[in-house]
Enzyme design. Structure first.
Site, mmCIF file in Angstrom:
data_model
loop_
_atom_site.group_PDB
_atom_site.id
_atom_site.type_symbol
_atom_site.label_atom_id
_atom_site.label_comp_id
_atom_site.label_asym_id
_atom_site.label_seq_id
_atom_site.Cartn_x
_atom_site.Cartn_y
_atom_site.Cartn_z
ATOM 1 N N CYS A 181 21.408 -37.687 -8.759
ATOM 2 C CA CYS A 181 22.504 -37.641 -7.729
ATOM 3 C C CYS A 181 22.086 -36.459 -6.490
ATOM 4 C CB CYS A 181 23.860 -37.659 -8.004
ATOM 5 S SG CYS A 181 25.070 -37.595 -6.779
ATOM 6 N N CYS A 186 25.160 -34.617 -5.372
ATOM 7 C CA CYS A 186 25.958 -33.918 -6.443
ATOM 8 C C CYS A 186 25.239 -32.603 -6.605
ATOM 9 C CB CYS A 186 26.174 -34.564 -7.734
ATOM 10 S SG CYS A 186 26.272 -36.287 -7.353
ATOM 11 N N ASP A 187 23.770 -32.729 -6.879
ATOM 12 C CA ASP A 187 23.082 -31.800 -7.469
ATOM 13 C C ASP A 187 22.178 -30.786 -6.157
ATOM 14 O OD1 ASP A 187 24.147 -31.971 -9.709
ATOM 15 O OD2 ASP A 187 22.751 -33.687 -10.468
#
Ligand code: NAP
Length: 301
Positions: free
Chosen positions: A133, A136-137
């Site tokens: 992701c 997200c990261d």
């Protein structure tokens, strides 16, 4: 036992669209999801190809879709499905974490999850530099070197997103041409800090014991990297429905153009079903058709 006319399983774009259409048509609708509503929309930073919205954030579109469904009267609940059965025409029983739900028709919109590469170093380095992701990261790798694996729309979209954060992005793809849409390929090639490595595979993700330090290719080359983002396709979330409705050889639920599955009264919409093109717009369209077909099914009971 809770009773509803239409049970929607999964609250991503397909499920929320189905819930909106069905509730607006006057049915009682319960949409359940084990995660926050939005599905894969929550993993997308920006969306620029949803008709009528030139540019919006994934989480914002998810929020708007949920609010719209609720505004029309749908109930959206956080709970996981554990089993479902048909007791007779117009009578389905779903077992969830929060009890049983009886429904006249069912719409499955459980979407799909990330496929893993299955190479050495992948599982043990999740959260230590291996990610599925970008939104997200990605921010954890500001100014760092990252590798992206894959050649589809997700890989290219997310490589472009990561190029705005990371120092460099190396896209590794197993074939000598990308599968992704031409528009994305053009945008990728205009990003100065993205390079591509075609016709090669990542065979191992390397770590210093604490975090990812690189990726080994089958060409013998090793890429230094602080993160490896894996975007090699999707696996449908359909295991609970095996034996309930027919699945294709890859596990996608087989439907016709009316979103009807092999079992009368059960419809499927979005990424979990067999479809040639998986987009937010097509998922939303599937949801609308599924709601319409469920309406017809219930009306004819
Ligand atoms: P995808 O289209 O199935 O692409 C997967 C990519 O990973 C392909 O390039 C494939 O290579 C590669 N791959 C598969 N298994 C591999 C393995 N074991 N090792 C190395 N590479 C492997 O999946 P996706 O990109 O996640 O897209 C899923 C769906 O969402 C698609 O329908 C896509 O159009 C849609 N989507 C659309 C957008 C957008 O419109 N903005 C954004 C994201 C996703 P090959 O090419 O050799 O098969």
């Amino acid at each position: 036992m809770d009773k509803t006319d239409i049970l929607v399983i999964g609250a991503g774009p397909a499920g929320l669209s189905a819930a909106s259409y069905a509730a607006r048509a006057g049915y009682s609708v319960t949409a359940i999801d084990q995660l926050s509503p939005g599905g894969q929309l929550l993993l997308i930073d920006e969306i620029e190809n949803y008709p009528g919205l030139p540019l919006t954030k994934g989480y914002k579109l998810a929020e708007d879709m949920e609010n719209q469904a609720v505004l029309f009267g749908a109930k959206v609940e956080y709970t996981a499905l554990s089993a479902i059965r048909k007791e007779g025409e117009g009578r389905f029983i779903a077992l969830t974490d929060s009890g049983e739900i009886e429904a006249k028709a069912v719409i499955i919109a459980t979407g799909a999850d990330h496929r893993h590469l299955g190479v050495k170093g992948e599982e043990e380095n999740q959260g230590k530099g291996v990610s599925y992701c970008a939104t997200c990261d990605g921010p954890f790798f500001k100014g760092k070197d990252v590798v992206v694996v894959g050649g589809g729309d997700t890989a290219l979209t997310d490589a472009i997103y990561l190029s705005k954060i990371a120092k460099s992005v190396t896209v590794v793809h197993r074939r000598n041409e990308f599968r992704a849409q031409k528009a994305l390929q053009d945008r990728l090639s205009s990003c100065a800090n993205i390079r591509t490595k075609l016709s090669c595979n990542v065979i191992e993700i390397l770590s210093d014991g604490k975090k990812v330090v690189g990726a080994k290719l089958d060409t013998g080359e090793t890429l230094d990297a602080d993160a490896v983002f894996v975007f090699v396709g999707i696996v449908p979330n359909s295991s609970l429905f095996s034996g309930f409705v027919d699945l294709d050889k890859n596990g996608f639920i087989i439907t016709n153009g009316r979103m009807e599955t092999s079992l009368e009264g059960v419809f499927a919409a979005g990424d979990v079903r067999t479809t040639p093109f998986r987009q937010v717009a097509t998922a939303a369209a599937d949801g609308a058709i599924a709601a319409h077909s469920a309406d017809e099914y219930i009306s004819n009971l």
